[in-house]
Design an enzyme around this catalytic site. Structure first.
Site, PDB file in Angstrom:
ATOM      1  N   ASP A  10      56.357  42.661  39.502  1.00 16.04           N
ATOM      2  CA  ASP A  10      55.568  43.812  39.973  1.00 16.04           C
ATOM      3  C   ASP A  10      55.038  44.557  38.755  1.00 16.04           C
ATOM      4  OD1 ASP A  10      54.511  45.724  41.867  1.00 16.04           O
ATOM      5  OD2 ASP A  10      56.051  47.098  41.173  1.00 16.04           O
ATOM      6  N   TYR A  42      48.665  49.288  38.048  1.00 18.66           N
ATOM      7  CA  TYR A  42      47.610  48.278  38.108  1.00 18.66           C
ATOM      8  C   TYR A  42      46.521  48.674  39.120  1.00 18.66           C
ATOM      9  CZ  TYR A  42      50.320  44.568  35.673  1.00 18.66           C
ATOM     10  OH  TYR A  42      51.001  43.793  34.767  1.00 18.66           O
ATOM     11  N   GLY A  43      46.901  49.551  40.051  1.00 19.52           N
ATOM     12  CA  GLY A  43      46.050  49.839  41.218  1.00 19.52           C
ATOM     13  C   GLY A  43      44.656  50.335  40.908  1.00 19.52           C
ATOM     14  N   CYS A  73      53.610  42.540  44.306  1.00 27.60           N
ATOM     15  CA  CYS A  73      52.689  43.644  44.034  1.00 27.60           C
ATOM     16  C   CYS A  73      51.394  43.296  44.767  1.00 27.60           C
ATOM     17  CB  CYS A  73      52.453  43.728  42.528  1.00 27.60           C
ATOM     18  SG  CYS A  73      51.163  44.890  42.038  1.00 27.60           S
ATOM     19  N   ASN A  74      50.943  44.206  45.608  1.00 26.07           N
ATOM     20  CA  ASN A  74      49.724  43.902  46.381  1.00 26.07           C
ATOM     21  C   ASN A  74      48.507  43.798  45.482  1.00 26.07           C
ATOM     22  OD1 ASN A  74      50.359  44.150  49.460  1.00 26.07           O
ATOM     23  ND2 ASN A  74      51.599  45.661  48.396  1.00 26.07           N
ATOM     24  N   THR A  75      48.444  44.670  44.473  1.00 27.64           N
ATOM     25  CA  THR A  75      47.276  44.671  43.596  1.00 27.64           C
ATOM     26  C   THR A  75      47.195  43.342  42.844  1.00 27.64           C
ATOM     27  OG1 THR A  75      47.652  47.045  43.365  1.00 27.64           O
ATOM     28  CG2 THR A  75      46.054  46.047  41.879  1.00 27.64           C
ATOM     29  N   GLU A 158      56.352  57.878  41.846  1.00 29.72           N
ATOM     30  CA  GLU A 158      56.917  57.682  40.493  1.00 29.72           C
ATOM     31  C   GLU A 158      57.347  58.997  39.863  1.00 29.72           C
ATOM     32  OE1 GLU A 158      55.541  54.706  37.966  1.00 29.72           O
ATOM     33  OE2 GLU A 158      55.950  53.306  39.602  1.00 29.72           O
ATOM     34  N   THR A 193      53.597  48.382  47.479  1.00 25.89           N
ATOM     35  CA  THR A 193      55.062  48.283  47.446  1.00 25.89           C
ATOM     36  C   THR A 193      55.767  49.635  47.236  1.00 25.89           C
ATOM     37  OG1 THR A 193      54.836  47.712  45.110  1.00 25.89           O
ATOM     38  CG2 THR A 193      55.084  45.899  46.669  1.00 25.89           C
TER      39      THR A 193
HETATM   40  N1  DGL Z   1      52.871  47.706  43.096  1.00 28.19           N
HETATM   41  C1  DGL Z   1      51.486  48.056  43.321  1.00 28.19           C
HETATM   42  C2  DGL Z   1      51.003  47.503  44.671  1.00 28.19           C
HETATM   43  O1  DGL Z   1      51.771  47.075  45.493  1.00 28.19           O
HETATM   44  C3  DGL Z   1      51.237  49.521  43.222  1.00 28.19           C
HETATM   45  C4  DGL Z   1      51.482  50.149  41.874  1.00 28.19           C
HETATM   46  C5  DGL Z   1      50.349  50.012  40.895  1.00 28.19           C
HETATM   47  O2  DGL Z   1      49.256  50.551  41.115  1.00 28.19           O
HETATM   48  O3  DGL Z   1      50.588  49.363  39.874  1.00 28.19           O
HETATM   49  O4  DGL Z   1      49.811  47.504  44.898  1.00 28.19           O
END
Ligand code: DGL
Length: 274
Positions: A10, A42-43, A73-75, A158, A193
């Site tokens: 992630d 990362y988003g 991680c979805n992104t 966070e 997440t």
């Molecule tokens: N873990 C990232 C997700 O599920 C969200 C956190 C991020 O922006 O890095 O998209």
């Protein structure tokens, strides 16, 4: 190939919500978690940067002996998975596997939505990528999908503000925005997440007839099913019930913040990605 732990990657801490649910369903397996905390979030980053960072992380987890890596991680799943599977993997080692968490989340939608109108709450990157509507359309073309980017939700979590009164305004605003786009929505997917940490507030501001779906349970179910269908991969995954943690930040900082997501005393090793 020498057997090893399943890699869970992630951008930071959010994948811990997925890891907990996977471990609950697969307690006998070994896991190696990597959070790129030094470069999170990362988003809000571009496709190129998310791909570059994710690819480095996957290579590192392979080097450390993982036969398989889950992009928790979805992104990263939205912006890097396809390229890694199609371009990188054949060059690195075609017998290894990289899986994402978007497809497993939407696979079960058919049994969940009755109105066939679904809403996605996620980072700007995931929403812009259109990955959720594309995956859902492939499986269930009759489902209408609307999305809402909630860029402030990750920082709220966070910063430890998930339960604070100030968080209510931002949680409510994005839910209201999404429901204003489509009032027939009966299912909301938390497509990031971090969002399960905001679950109580999200539930509070979502009308009670709408189901709120978190991903971990579905990702776990799907991975169990994957192992049953792929015994050749299952044999490569070691099973002693261990879980180790890597971060690109300092191990002490990771431990401190991980406690927002994960109720366990953990040992963390700091590593560099390049
Ligand atoms: N873990 C990232 C997700 O599920 C969200 C956190 C991020 O922006 O890095 O998209």
């Amino acid at each position: 190939m020498i057997p090893g732990p399943i890699g869970i990657f992630d951008s930071g801490y959010g994948g811990l919500t997925i890891l907990s649910q996977i471990r609950a369903q697969m307690p006998q397996y070994d896991f190696l978690y990597l959070g790129d905390n030094a470069r999170t979030p990362y988003g809000t980053r571009s496709f190129e940067v998310v791909y570059e960072f994710t690819s480095q992380a996957v290579k590192k987890l392979f080097e450390m002996g993982c036969p398989m890596v889950i992009l928790a991680c979805n992104t990263a799943s939205a912006k890097a998975l396809r390229t890694i599977q199609q371009i990188d993997l054949p060059k690195i080692d075609p017998s290894k596997r990289v899986l994402g968490i978007i497809r497993p989340t939407v696979e079960y939608l058919d049994d969940i939505t009755e109105t066939r109108h679904v809403g996605i709450l996620a980072t700007s990157g995931t929403i812009k990528s259109q990955s959720y509507p594309l995956e859902i359309k492939k499986l269930f073309p009759d489902i209408t999908v609307s999305g809402e980017a909630c860029p402030i939700w990750v920082p709220l979590v966070e910063c430890g503000e998930a339960k604070s009164d100030g968080a209510d305004y931002f949680v409510r605003r994005h839910i209201d925005n999404l429901l204003a786009k489509d009032d027939k929505i009966d299912t909301l997917i938390l497509g990031c997440t971090h969002y399960p940490i905001l679950y109580d507030k999200i539930r509070q501001y979502t009308p009670s007839h709408i189901k709120v779906i978190t991903q971990g349970e579905y990702v776990g179910k799907s991975l169990v099913n994957y192992m049953e269908r792929h015994p050749e991969m299952d044999r490569l995954c070691t099973k002693q019930g261990t879980c180790r943690f890597l971060t690109t930040e300092s191990g002490d900082i990771f431990k401190q913040y991980a406690s927002i997501f994960f109720d366990e005393d953990i040992q963390v090793q700091s590593i560099a990605l390049k």
